[in-house]
Design a protein around this motif. Structure first.
Motif, PDB file in Angstrom:
ATOM      1  N   PRO A 188     -10.970   1.189 -16.906  1.00  0.00           N
ATOM      2  CA  PRO A 188     -10.789  -0.187 -16.472  1.00  0.00           C
ATOM      3  C   PRO A 188      -9.530  -0.362 -15.636  1.00  0.00           C
ATOM      4  O   PRO A 188      -8.573   0.385 -15.775  1.00  0.00           O
ATOM      5  N   VAL A 189      -9.574  -1.353 -14.793  1.00  0.00           N
ATOM      6  CA  VAL A 189      -8.456  -1.610 -13.886  1.00  0.00           C
ATOM      7  C   VAL A 189      -7.903  -2.985 -14.174  1.00  0.00           C
ATOM      8  O   VAL A 189      -8.656  -3.941 -14.365  1.00  0.00           O
ATOM      9  N   LYS A 190      -6.610  -3.096 -14.227  1.00  0.00           N
ATOM     10  CA  LYS A 190      -6.009  -4.407 -14.416  1.00  0.00           C
ATOM     11  C   LYS A 190      -5.093  -4.726 -13.242  1.00  0.00           C
ATOM     12  O   LYS A 190      -5.401  -5.569 -12.416  1.00  0.00           O
ATOM     13  N   ASN A 191      -3.993  -4.029 -13.154  1.00  0.00           N
ATOM     14  CA  ASN A 191      -3.070  -4.274 -12.057  1.00  0.00           C
ATOM     15  C   ASN A 191      -3.316  -3.256 -10.963  1.00  0.00           C
ATOM     16  O   ASN A 191      -3.239  -2.052 -11.195  1.00  0.00           O
ATOM     17  N   PHE A 248     -16.458 -11.662   3.558  1.00  0.00           N
ATOM     18  CA  PHE A 248     -16.500 -10.306   3.024  1.00  0.00           C
ATOM     19  C   PHE A 248     -15.083  -9.926   2.617  1.00  0.00           C
ATOM     20  O   PHE A 248     -14.114 -10.567   3.045  1.00  0.00           O
ATOM     21  N   GLY A 249     -14.986  -8.902   1.806  1.00  0.00           N
ATOM     22  CA  GLY A 249     -13.656  -8.478   1.400  1.00  0.00           C
ATOM     23  C   GLY A 249     -13.710  -7.635   0.147  1.00  0.00           C
ATOM     24  O   GLY A 249     -14.673  -6.887  -0.078  1.00  0.00           O
ATOM     25  N   VAL A 250     -12.675  -7.779  -0.677  1.00  0.00           N
ATOM     26  CA  VAL A 250     -12.570  -6.973  -1.892  1.00  0.00           C
ATOM     27  C   VAL A 250     -12.323  -7.915  -3.074  1.00  0.00           C
ATOM     28  O   VAL A 250     -11.952  -9.071  -2.888  1.00  0.00           O
ATOM     29  N   PHE A 251     -12.548  -7.392  -4.251  1.00  0.00           N
ATOM     30  CA  PHE A 251     -12.339  -8.231  -5.433  1.00  0.00           C
ATOM     31  C   PHE A 251     -11.773  -7.420  -6.589  1.00  0.00           C
ATOM     32  O   PHE A 251     -11.907  -6.195  -6.636  1.00  0.00           O
ATOM     33  N   CYS A 252     -11.158  -8.133  -7.511  1.00  0.00           N
ATOM     34  CA  CYS A 252     -10.816  -7.545  -8.800  1.00  0.00           C
ATOM     35  C   CYS A 252     -11.413  -8.471  -9.846  1.00  0.00           C
ATOM     36  O   CYS A 252     -11.468  -9.686  -9.656  1.00  0.00           O
ATOM     37  N   SER A 305     -13.232  -4.442 -13.347  1.00  0.00           N
ATOM     38  CA  SER A 305     -13.683  -3.603 -12.247  1.00  0.00           C
ATOM     39  C   SER A 305     -13.157  -4.125 -10.919  1.00  0.00           C
ATOM     40  O   SER A 305     -12.680  -5.252 -10.826  1.00  0.00           O
ATOM     41  N   ILE A 306     -13.279  -3.282  -9.911  1.00  0.00           N
ATOM     42  CA  ILE A 306     -12.874  -3.670  -8.563  1.00  0.00           C
ATOM     43  C   ILE A 306     -13.974  -3.258  -7.595  1.00  0.00           C
ATOM     44  O   ILE A 306     -14.820  -2.417  -7.935  1.00  0.00           O
ATOM     45  N   GLY A 307     -13.950  -3.828  -6.414  1.00  0.00           N
ATOM     46  CA  GLY A 307     -14.975  -3.423  -5.460  1.00  0.00           C
ATOM     47  C   GLY A 307     -14.908  -4.206  -4.172  1.00  0.00           C
ATOM     48  O   GLY A 307     -13.910  -4.872  -3.867  1.00  0.00           O
ATOM     49  N   MET A 308     -15.997  -4.104  -3.411  1.00  0.00           N
ATOM     50  CA  MET A 308     -16.106  -4.722  -2.094  1.00  0.00           C
ATOM     51  C   MET A 308     -17.306  -5.665  -2.139  1.00  0.00           C
ATOM     52  O   MET A 308     -18.187  -5.503  -2.973  1.00  0.00           O
TER      53      MET A 308
END
Ligand SMILES: Nc1ncnc2c1ncn2[C@@H]1O[C@H](COP(=O)(O)OP(=O)(O)OP(=O)(O)O)[C@@H](O)[C@H]1O
Length: 612
Positions: free
Chosen positions: A480-483, A499-503, A587-590
């Motif tokens: 998992p990702v936090k910071n 469009f872009g990225v997210f956390c 999670s993170i992604g596009m």
């Protein structure tokens, strides 16, 4: 049994949960359903009623393809009830108690099906919180999970206090928040129980060497062992469990960490990532369940079989080569709870969505959980928290208004050195992570039901969202990702939208922050549940979305809240502080989000990098 609740005629009692009683019932069309009646004490509490409604709404969003849908949450006088599809068969607890542990492909199918169920549940922004053998129903089409927590009191369940093995994760038993990783722990316990009849005995001081996995073998042993790690951050994600169990990933490469052992864990993260994207943040939600104060009416028609088959028409004998043994003959009609007892004997909880995995001809067939096809947001997610602030980032040289003034943009083909990616680490499944999309797709995922296409090809990752659709693609991380700071290079190929990225974190409402560029050249930082109109957009002078853009997004959570910032082509354009309680790991992604009708939007990411 002559009791009627709402429009349902109760036929017989199916079981007793910690918080309510479950009945087989007939709907007005004569179809079989399961009705859980909430304890009147809880049903009378306005706060719990509200929570019941919210959680039932959340449950109704769980992907249908792998759940037993919640059909209705209703009120009949002062009796609150929840209706789900009826699953004919035994629950896992009874099955093991009466016939012994599962073996072979039945055990494998149970492991896969329950993981699929969790994936679907998490994708809807819900945490089960109480996965246990009695919540796994062995229906004619395979195992299904039921009973995820609505109005569930925190801490050990009543059943656990009675001495039955607890499947609750240690952090839950301590009264801490449950996350996806807590469900993964319970999954490990359920698999262990299915294979051996033993529970995990979480957090017991007399198991210093970790859980006794004797009786489990191969990948299941490894996965269950890791799932039962005391530290939530050391547990595998549901996504990894599924990859490994379905042969998509070699355990040796995807689970580089050792099986759980006593002592501190390498990761200190509170929750595992969501394995699927959440519902979208800014599009309208799906039809919500009827509010409790409305006359009861079904959310949807009962349909236990995939494809909408009538549950009455799905019989074990109809399933060629059905793996699961035929369910026991229904008990003779009885009336163990006459209507006079309703007021005192009906216990509390509320069921929740369930996962269906088809097990036909000995092959576990499952559909990966999908998010709501339209990527809908949680209907109850509030708008930005009161203390939430969003503002254009002050330009370090010229002050706060500089970011709004036209200024030359660095050449997109020559981004600042801080945005330049570095060499990819050997494992690349945790942070730092980098993908330049030069090889095959490394396992980026989205909802099976997502409207659009996404694929890596020729050094770029293309995401095509259909008209008005939102299409997130999740980075293939194993922890998992936090910071994190995400750096991505992207250009818009066609269409209108953003469009872009997210956390994204796993917390109530599955909070997500989106760092976006619009086709008209604006930048924004949005939060799940916010109305699109309330999200602040800042024009980025000189920005041409059709040319390569370097986005740098930072997501950091601490005691003061979550601080977010967005740089475009090396220049900070927005920062924001969300004062809501700290953001959970996730999670993170596009993503690409087509708006304003038309034929959709297509974007191309040249690279994606995330650093702690
Ligand atoms: N949809 C269903 N179809 C058939 N049987 C069901 C269904 N839902 C529940 N049951 C039966 O009722 C029993 C009790 O279910 P329930 O959901 O109340 O369990 P629980 O998770 O222990 O409850 P709680 O959420 O209150 O702790 C199950 O173990 C199962 O045998």
């Amino acid at each position: 049994m002559n009791t009627v609740i709402g429009p349902y005629r109760l036929v017989r009692r199916l079981g007793q949960g910690g918080t309510g009683e479950v009945f087989l019932a007939r709907d007005p069309e004569g179809r079989q359903v399961a009705v859980k009646v909430v304890h009147p004490r809880l049903a009378a509490d306005p706060a719990l009623r509200q929570r019941f409604r919210q959680e039932a709404q959340a449950a109704s969003r769980v992907a249908r393809s792998c759940t037993v849908p919640v059909l209705e949450a209703g009120l009949d006088g002062d009796r609150a009830y929840l209706v789900t599809e009826y699953v004919e068969g035994q629950d896992l607890h009874r099955r093991v108690a009466e016939h012994g542990p599962l073996t072979g492909s039945s055990l494998d199918a149970l492991a896969v099906s329950t993981a699929v169920a969790l994936q679907a549940i998490h994708a809807a922004g819900v945490v089960h919180r109480d996965l246990k053998p009695s919540a796994v129903l062995l229906g004619p089409l395979g195992p299904r999970v039921t009973g995820f927590g609505v109005t569930r009191p925190s801490g050990p369940s009543a059943r656990a206090e009675e001495g039955a093995p607890s499947f609750m994760a240690p952090e839950q038993a301590r009264g801490e928040d449950a996350g996806a990783a807590s469900d993964v722990f319970a999954w490990g316990g359920v698999v262990l129980y299915a294979a051996t009849g033993r529970g995990p005995s979480a957090g017991r001081t007399d198991r210093p060497a970790g859980p006794d996995l004797t009786g489990l073998h191969g990948a299941l042993r490894d996965l269950a062992g890791r799932a039962l790690a005391e530290d939530p951050g050391s547990r595998p994600s549901v996504q990894d469990i599924l990859r490994i169990l379905t042969g998509a990933t070699d355990p040796a490469t995807s689970l580089a960490q050792p099986a759980p052992a006593p002592g501190p864990r390498p990761l200190d993260l509170p929750a595992a990532p969501l394995d699927r994207p959440p519902s979208a943040l800014t599009t309208p939600g799906p039809p919500a369940p009827r509010p409790l104060d409305l006359p009861a009416a079904p959310l949807d028609r009962p349909s236990s079989a995939p494809g909408g088959a009538d549950p009455d028409h799905v019989r074990p004998a109809d399933q060629p080569g059905a793996l699961w043994p035929p369910p026991p003959r229904p008990a003779p009609a009885d009336d163990p709870v006459p209507s006079a007892r309703w007021g005192r004997s009906i216990a509390t909880p509320i069921l929740a969505g369930v996962a269906i995995s088809l097990v036909i001809a000995g092959i576990a067939f499952f559909t990966p959980a999908g998010e709501d096809p339209a990527g809908h947001p949680p209907a109850t997610q509030p708008a930005a928290a009161a203390g939430d602030t969003a503002q254009p980032a002050p330009d370090p040289a010229t002050g706060p208004t500089a970011a709004l003034s036209p200024s030359p943009s660095p050449s997109p083909t020559a981004p600042p050195s801080s945005a330049e990616p570095t060499a990819e680490p050997a494992t690349a499944r945790t942070l730092p992570f980098r993908d330049d999309f030069s090889g095959a797709d490394r396992g980026w995922t989205t909802a099976a039901s997502g409207k659009g296409r996404h694929q890596a090809s020729q050094g770029a990752y293309r995401i095509t969202a259909k008209a008005d659709a939102y299409l997130p693609v999740i980075a293939p991380l194993t922890a998992p990702v936090k910071n994190t700071t995400i750096t991505a290079k992207v250009r818009m190929l066609r269409g209108k939208g953003d469009f872009g990225v997210f956390c994204r974190g796993l917390d109530e409402g599955a909070r997500r922050y989106e760092f976006s560029i619009t086709s008209s050249g604006d930048a924004s930082i949005g939060k799940s549940g916010e109305a699109p109109a309330s999200v602040r957009h800042v024009p980025v002078p000189g920005l041409r979305p059709a040319r390569l853009i370097v986005l740098q997004a930072t997501c950091r959570s601490g005691a003061a809240g979550t601080s977010l910032s967005l740089s475009v082509n090396g220049r900070k354009v927005l920062s924001r502080l969300d004062r809501k309680r700290p953001f959970a790991s996730g999670s993170i992604g596009m993503f690409a989000h087509a708006r304003h009708g038309g034929s959709g939007v297509e974007v191309s990411f040249n690279s994606f990098e995330a650093r702690p």
